[in-house]
Design a protein around this motif. Structure first.
Motif, mmCIF file in Angstrom:
data_model
loop_
_atom_site.group_PDB
_atom_site.id
_atom_site.type_symbol
_atom_site.label_atom_id
_atom_site.label_comp_id
_atom_site.label_asym_id
_atom_site.label_seq_id
_atom_site.Cartn_x
_atom_site.Cartn_y
_atom_site.Cartn_z
ATOM 1 N N VAL A 153 39.234 48.622 12.605
ATOM 2 C CA VAL A 153 39.239 47.915 13.892
ATOM 3 C C VAL A 153 40.590 47.248 14.105
ATOM 4 N N ASP A 154 41.172 46.696 13.046
ATOM 5 C CA ASP A 154 42.473 46.032 13.178
ATOM 6 C C ASP A 154 43.562 47.022 13.585
ATOM 7 N N GLU A 155 43.519 48.229 13.016
ATOM 8 C CA GLU A 155 44.525 49.227 13.407
ATOM 9 C C GLU A 155 44.384 49.579 14.888
ATOM 10 N N LEU A 156 43.141 49.793 15.331
ATOM 11 C CA LEU A 156 42.920 50.112 16.741
ATOM 12 C C LEU A 156 43.397 48.975 17.638
ATOM 13 N N ALA A 157 43.071 47.739 17.254
ATOM 14 C CA ALA A 157 43.479 46.587 18.062
ATOM 15 C C ALA A 157 44.994 46.473 18.119
ATOM 16 N N PRO A 159 47.984 60.393 38.425
ATOM 17 C CA PRO A 159 46.720 60.541 37.693
ATOM 18 C C PRO A 159 46.560 59.437 36.658
ATOM 19 N N ARG A 160 45.343 58.994 36.460
ATOM 20 C CA ARG A 160 45.096 57.941 35.489
ATOM 21 C C ARG A 160 45.167 58.489 34.074
ATOM 22 N N TRP A 161 45.575 57.603 33.167
ATOM 23 C CA TRP A 161 45.576 57.921 31.750
ATOM 24 C C TRP A 161 44.544 57.064 31.061
ATOM 25 N N TYR A 162 43.780 57.669 30.169
ATOM 26 C CA TYR A 162 42.812 56.939 29.353
ATOM 27 C C TYR A 162 43.054 57.337 27.902
ATOM 28 N N ARG A 163 43.558 56.391 27.131
ATOM 29 C CA ARG A 163 43.828 56.649 25.707
ATOM 30 C C ARG A 163 42.844 55.804 24.896
ATOM 31 N N PHE A 164 41.873 56.480 24.289
ATOM 32 C CA PHE A 164 40.808 55.798 23.564
ATOM 33 C C PHE A 164 41.035 55.902 22.060
ATOM 34 N N GLY A 165 40.757 54.813 21.372
ATOM 35 C CA GLY A 165 40.745 54.819 19.927
ATOM 36 C C GLY A 165 39.362 54.464 19.429
ATOM 37 N N GLY A 166 38.927 55.113 18.374
ATOM 38 C CA GLY A 166 37.607 54.822 17.828
ATOM 39 C C GLY A 166 37.205 55.898 16.848
ATOM 40 N N VAL A 167 36.072 55.712 16.217
ATOM 41 C CA VAL A 167 35.541 56.730 15.330
ATOM 42 C C VAL A 167 34.054 56.466 15.130
ATOM 43 N N ASN A 168 33.312 57.523 14.865
ATOM 44 C CA ASN A 168 31.885 57.391 14.583
ATOM 45 C C ASN A 168 31.148 56.691 15.723
ATOM 46 N N SER A 169 31.610 56.913 16.949
ATOM 47 C CA SER A 169 30.945 56.300 18.099
ATOM 48 C C SER A 169 29.905 57.253 18.664
ATOM 49 N N PRO A 170 28.711 56.760 18.970
ATOM 50 C CA PRO A 170 27.684 57.648 19.517
ATOM 51 C C PRO A 170 27.924 58.015 20.972
ATOM 52 N N ILE A 171 28.917 57.392 21.616
ATOM 53 C CA ILE A 171 29.070 57.615 23.058
ATOM 54 C C ILE A 171 30.440 58.154 23.460
ATOM 55 N N LEU A 172 31.377 58.303 22.523
ATOM 56 C CA LEU A 172 32.735 58.669 22.922
ATOM 57 C C LEU A 172 32.763 59.991 23.680
ATOM 58 N N LEU A 175 47.550 52.614 22.755
ATOM 59 C CA LEU A 175 46.213 52.977 23.205
ATOM 60 C C LEU A 175 45.835 52.060 24.363
ATOM 61 N N ASP A 176 44.914 52.519 25.201
ATOM 62 C CA ASP A 176 44.427 51.692 26.304
ATOM 63 C C ASP A 176 43.152 50.951 25.940
ATOM 64 N N PHE A 177 42.268 51.624 25.193
ATOM 65 C CA PHE A 177 40.962 51.046 24.878
ATOM 66 C C PHE A 177 40.582 51.348 23.430
ATOM 67 N N ALA A 178 39.898 50.398 22.824
ATOM 68 C CA ALA A 178 39.313 50.604 21.495
ATOM 69 C C ALA A 178 37.801 50.569 21.643
ATOM 70 N N LEU A 179 37.146 51.572 21.117
ATOM 71 C CA LEU A 179 35.693 51.656 21.166
ATOM 72 C C LEU A 179 35.207 51.583 19.722
ATOM 73 N N THR A 180 34.569 50.480 19.377
ATOM 74 C CA THR A 180 34.219 50.271 17.978
ATOM 75 C C THR A 180 32.924 49.493 17.871
ATOM 76 N N GLY A 181 32.450 49.325 16.671
ATOM 77 C CA GLY A 181 31.215 48.588 16.449
ATOM 78 C C GLY A 181 31.399 47.517 15.393
ATOM 79 N N VAL A 182 30.573 46.490 15.467
ATOM 80 C CA VAL A 182 30.597 45.412 14.477
ATOM 81 C C VAL A 182 29.158 45.086 14.103
ATOM 82 N N CYS A 183 28.987 44.533 12.910
ATOM 83 C CA CYS A 183 27.664 44.159 12.439
ATOM 84 C C CYS A 183 27.247 42.808 13.006
ATOM 85 N N GLY A 184 25.994 42.721 13.394
ATOM 86 C CA GLY A 184 25.409 41.444 13.792
ATOM 87 C C GLY A 184 26.226 40.701 14.818
#
Length: 319
Positions: free
Chosen positions: A131-135, A94-107, A143-152
C-alpha cells in the motif's frame, strides 16, 4: 543513417504487397529509389530484411522482427498524432486512468465500466502488494488512483497525503477443499482451524492477530500469490483466507468465519492536488458499481448482505 518512422512504413509496405515494385507504386516512389532506400535501411539494421526473387519479397528472420516492432510503433504514433491534433484544435483530450492495486475483486470490472462509458479513455494498471508503494506512486504523479484493501478499522499511512474513500466492506471468509470435514458447515469457527496449515498472499498481516484472539498460533503459513494459494488449497495442503467475492473454483468452497473475526475494507485513494482529483468522485461511484457487479456470481452472499446492512457498499465515508 538514423532509423525513422518513414523507413518502417517502407518495410511494412514491401511486406504487405510482397514486392518492392508494388510497394513503390503504393508509396508513389520510383522502384529504383525505393530499392536504394531499402538497401540503406538494411545497412543500418545490419542485414537483409527480405529474401527477393522472381516470386517477390519475403521477410527474413530479421525482417519479421522489424515488422513486429513496426506494427506496434506505427499505430501508436498515429494515435498520438490524432490525439495531439484533436487537443490542438480545441477538442477534449481523452482521459487517463492509471490504477495501482493487486488482488482486487473489482479492478477488472472497474476498467470494463470506464472503458465502456468513456471509449477514448486511456486506462493502465500497475500491480503491487505494498500500500505504501502505491501511495508513493500516486503522490509522485506516476499513478492516479490506488485500489487496495485494509483489515478492520486500519487506515493507510497519512505520510503521502492521499485522500482515501471506502468502496465496500466485507467479512473475510475461509477457503477450503470441498472434501474438508468442515466444508459441510455454513460457518466455521476460526479456532476449529487451529491444526491446519495456512497459505496467504503477501500483506495479510492481521491474520496472525485474529488467530491469537482465537487462542492459537498458526501451525505453518505458506506465502505465495493468489494462484499459488488456490493450488495449495486444492491440493489439500492448506486452507486460506479469501475475500467474500472470491471467484468460485471447482472443488473448493468458501465459508464464513463465525463471529466475523476479520473484515476487509476496499479503499480507493488519490491525491487531492492531482489532476485526477477532479474525476475522483466519478471513479469512486464506478468502483462501487463494479463491486455490485462482482456480487452476481455469489447469490448466497448477496442474500447475506441484505440481512447484514453493515457490510457491502456503505454510505459515503472518508477514511
Amino acid at each position: 543513417m538514423n532509423l525513422e518512422l518513414r523507413h518502417l512504413r517502407v518495410v511494412c509496405a514491401i511486406a504487405e504487397t510482397g514486392s518492392v515494385t508494388k510497394a513503390a507504386s503504393a508509396l508513389g516512389l520510383a522502384q529504383p529509389a525505393l530499392t536504394a532506400q531499402l538497401q540503406r535501411i538494411e545497412r543500418t539494421l545490419g542485414g537483409p530484411l527480405f529474401d527477393r526473387d522472381r516470386r517477390g519479397a519475403r521477410p527474413t528472420a530479421l525482417g519479421e522482427l522489424v515488422l513486429a516492432r513496426a506494427r506496434v510503433l506505427l499505430p501508436a504514433m498515429k494515435g498520438l498524432q490524432d490525439e495531439a491534433a484533436r487537443l490542438a484544435g480545441g477538442g477534449e483530450a481523452p482521459r487517463w486512468y492509471r490504477f495501482g492495486g493487486v488482488n482486487s475483486p473489482i479492478l477488472g470490472r472497474l476498467v470494463h465500466r470506464l472503458a465502456a462509458e468513456q471509449p477514448p479513455a486511456q486506462i493502465t494498471t500497475y500491480a503491487s502488494w505494498s500500500v505504501d508503494e502505491l501511495a508513493q506512486l500516486v503522490a509522485g504523479g506516476r499513478l492516479d488512483f490506488a485500489l487496495t484493501g485494509v483489515c478492520g478499522d486500519a487506515v493507510p499511512s497519512a505520510e503521502f497525503g492521499l485522500s482515501w474513500r471506502e468502496v465496500a466492506v466485507d467479512p473475510v471468509l475461509v477457503l477450503l477443499p470441498e472434501t474438508h470435514p468442515l466444508a459441510a458447515r455454513d460457518e466455521v469457527r476460526l479456532g476449529d482451524l487451529r491444526h491446519e496449515q495456512w497459505v496467504a498472499a503477501p500483506g495479510d498481516g492481521c491474520f496472525a492477530a485474529a488467530c491469537a484472539r482465537a487462542g492459537f498460533t498458526p501451525r505453518k503459513v505458506y506465502e505465495t500469490d493468489v494462484r499459488g494459494c488456490v493450488d495449495l488449497v486444492d491440493a489439500g495442503e492448506a486452507v486460506a483466507l479469501c475475500q467474500a467475492t472470491f471467484r468460485p473454483v471447482d472443488g473448493l468452497v468458501t465459508r464464513r468465519l463465525a463471529g466475523i473475526p476479520l473484515r476487509w475494507r476496499l479503499l480507493l485513494g488519490w491525491h487531492p492536488d492531482s489532476p485526477a482529483a477532479q474525476g475522483a468522485e466519478l471513479v469512486l461511484e464506478t468502483a462501487k458499481a463494479a463491486y455490485t457487479d462482482s456480487l452476481a456470481p455469489h447469490p448466497s452472499y448477496l442474500a447475506w448482505l441484505l440481512r447484514n446492512p453493515g457490510f457491502g457498499v456503505q454510505q459515503p465515508s472518508r477514511v
